[in-house]
Write a protein that holds these residues in place. Structure first.
Motif, PDB file in Angstrom:
ATOM      1  N   PHE B  33       4.786  -6.673   8.842  1.00 44.52           N
ATOM      2  CA  PHE B  33       6.190  -6.280   8.897  1.00 44.52           C
ATOM      3  C   PHE B  33       6.374  -5.077   9.822  1.00 44.52           C
ATOM      4  N   PHE B  91       7.664   1.942  10.924  1.00 47.37           N
ATOM      5  CA  PHE B  91       6.501   1.649  10.098  1.00 47.37           C
ATOM      6  C   PHE B  91       6.079   0.195  10.267  1.00 47.37           C
ATOM      7  N   PRO B  97       1.362 -11.792   0.500  1.00 44.59           N
ATOM      8  CA  PRO B  97       2.178 -12.172  -0.655  1.00 44.59           C
ATOM      9  C   PRO B  97       1.807 -13.537  -1.191  1.00 44.59           C
ATOM     10  N   GLY B  98       1.842 -13.619  -2.517  1.00 43.31           N
ATOM     11  CA  GLY B  98       1.525 -14.893  -3.146  1.00 43.31           C
ATOM     12  C   GLY B  98       0.047 -15.135  -3.304  1.00 43.31           C
ATOM     13  N   ASP B 102       0.294  -8.366  -3.672  1.00 48.45           N
ATOM     14  CA  ASP B 102       1.716  -8.284  -3.395  1.00 48.45           C
ATOM     15  C   ASP B 102       2.199  -6.924  -2.951  1.00 48.45           C
ATOM     16  N   GLY B 103       1.422  -5.873  -3.168  1.00 54.62           N
ATOM     17  CA  GLY B 103       1.852  -4.545  -2.750  1.00 54.62           C
ATOM     18  C   GLY B 103       1.499  -4.330  -1.311  1.00 54.62           C
ATOM     19  N   TYR B 104       2.464  -4.430  -0.447  1.00 61.32           N
ATOM     20  CA  TYR B 104       2.209  -4.277   0.977  1.00 61.32           C
ATOM     21  C   TYR B 104       1.698  -2.871   1.277  1.00 61.32           C
ATOM     22  N   PHE B 106       1.447   0.180   3.924  1.00 56.85           N
ATOM     23  CA  PHE B 106       2.144   0.732   5.078  1.00 56.85           C
ATOM     24  C   PHE B 106       1.228   1.630   5.897  1.00 56.85           C
ATOM     25  N   GLY B 107       1.469   1.642   7.198  1.00 49.23           N
ATOM     26  CA  GLY B 107       0.833   2.630   8.055  1.00 49.23           C
ATOM     27  C   GLY B 107       1.541   3.973   7.947  1.00 49.23           C
TER      28      GLY B 107
END
Lengths: 113, 115
Positions: B33, B91, B97-98, B102-104, B106-107
């Motif tokens: 993302f 960011f 996911p799935g 599920d906890g993305y 981040f940079g």
């Protein structure tokens, strides 16, 4: 429209003074509600995911709960190192798409010694 | 700990110049993302990829922004030409996911200032 609202915008606590942060949401099908912590100059750090009403998760002094309309992040006996901005996000159920998180604007927590 | 790496951390550029931001997602994560964070709007999704294929870029101004994943270890976000209103922290996040992750993650972000 999918939306996430967090309150209060800012919260000042004394060390040891327990409180709760609120996250209200409207979403077309919920595939998860997320809590993140963000320190100044850093990216959000994942804390919890909740999937269904009634679910609770704990980590140290933090406990997250979920209802059909809102989530609470309870902070028990906070310490100065808990000072940060806490972000809530939801992942909508878009016809099978698994992806985007919609974020609230956060609650800035300050804990004074 | 595995981490998402973003470069540069800070960028100051003049209006009209091209800006390229880079992201190295966590190895094995299939979803990447790009988010933008401002005081007024908070975190907003710009684009995201699944298995390197673009899934949604509706948050990006198409005339000036472009996002690509030339390979699984690199995602890029380009702004050309840049404008002062593009000043923000950008960011990158990755996740799966799935798949039980599920906890993305981040940079640390790229803080962009366009003068």
């Amino acid at each position: 429209e999918d939306q996430v609202t967090q309150s209060p915008e800012a919260l000042r606590l004394q060390e040891g003074e327990s409180s709760s942060l609120n996250c209200s949401y409207t979403v077309s099908g919920l595939r998860g509600l997320f809590w993140y912590r963000q320190d100044p100059g850093k990216g959000p750090e994942f804390l919890f995911t909740l999937y269904s009403a009634g679910e609770e998760k704990e980590k140290e002094r933090l406990k997250a709960t979920l209802t059909k309309k809102e989530s609470f992040l309870h902070i028990t006996a906070p310490k100065p190192e808990d000072s940060a901005t806490y972000l809530c996000a939801v992942r909508p159920n878009y016809g099978g798409s698994q992806g985007n998180l919609i974020f609230g604007k956060g609650t800035k927590l300050s804990v004074k010694p | 700990d595995a981490r998402v790496t973003q470069t540069p951390r800070h960028k100051v550029t003049e209006m009209g110049q091209e800006v390229t931001m880079r992201c190295q997602p966590i190895l094995g994560h299939n979803t990447v993302f790009w988010y933008r964070q401002t005081m007024m709007q908070g975190l907003e999704l710009l684009a995201y990829f699944r298995n390197r294929a673009p899934l949604d870029d509706s948050g990006m101004p198409k005339d000036r922004f472009s996002a690509e994943m030339p390979d699984a270890t690199l995602a890029t976000l380009k702004i050309q030409p840049s404008e002062p209103r593009d000043s923000a922290v950008y960011f990158c996040a990755s996740g799966q996911p799935g798949q039980g992750i599920d906890g993305y993650t981040f940079g640390s972000g790229t803080r962009l200032t366009v003068v």
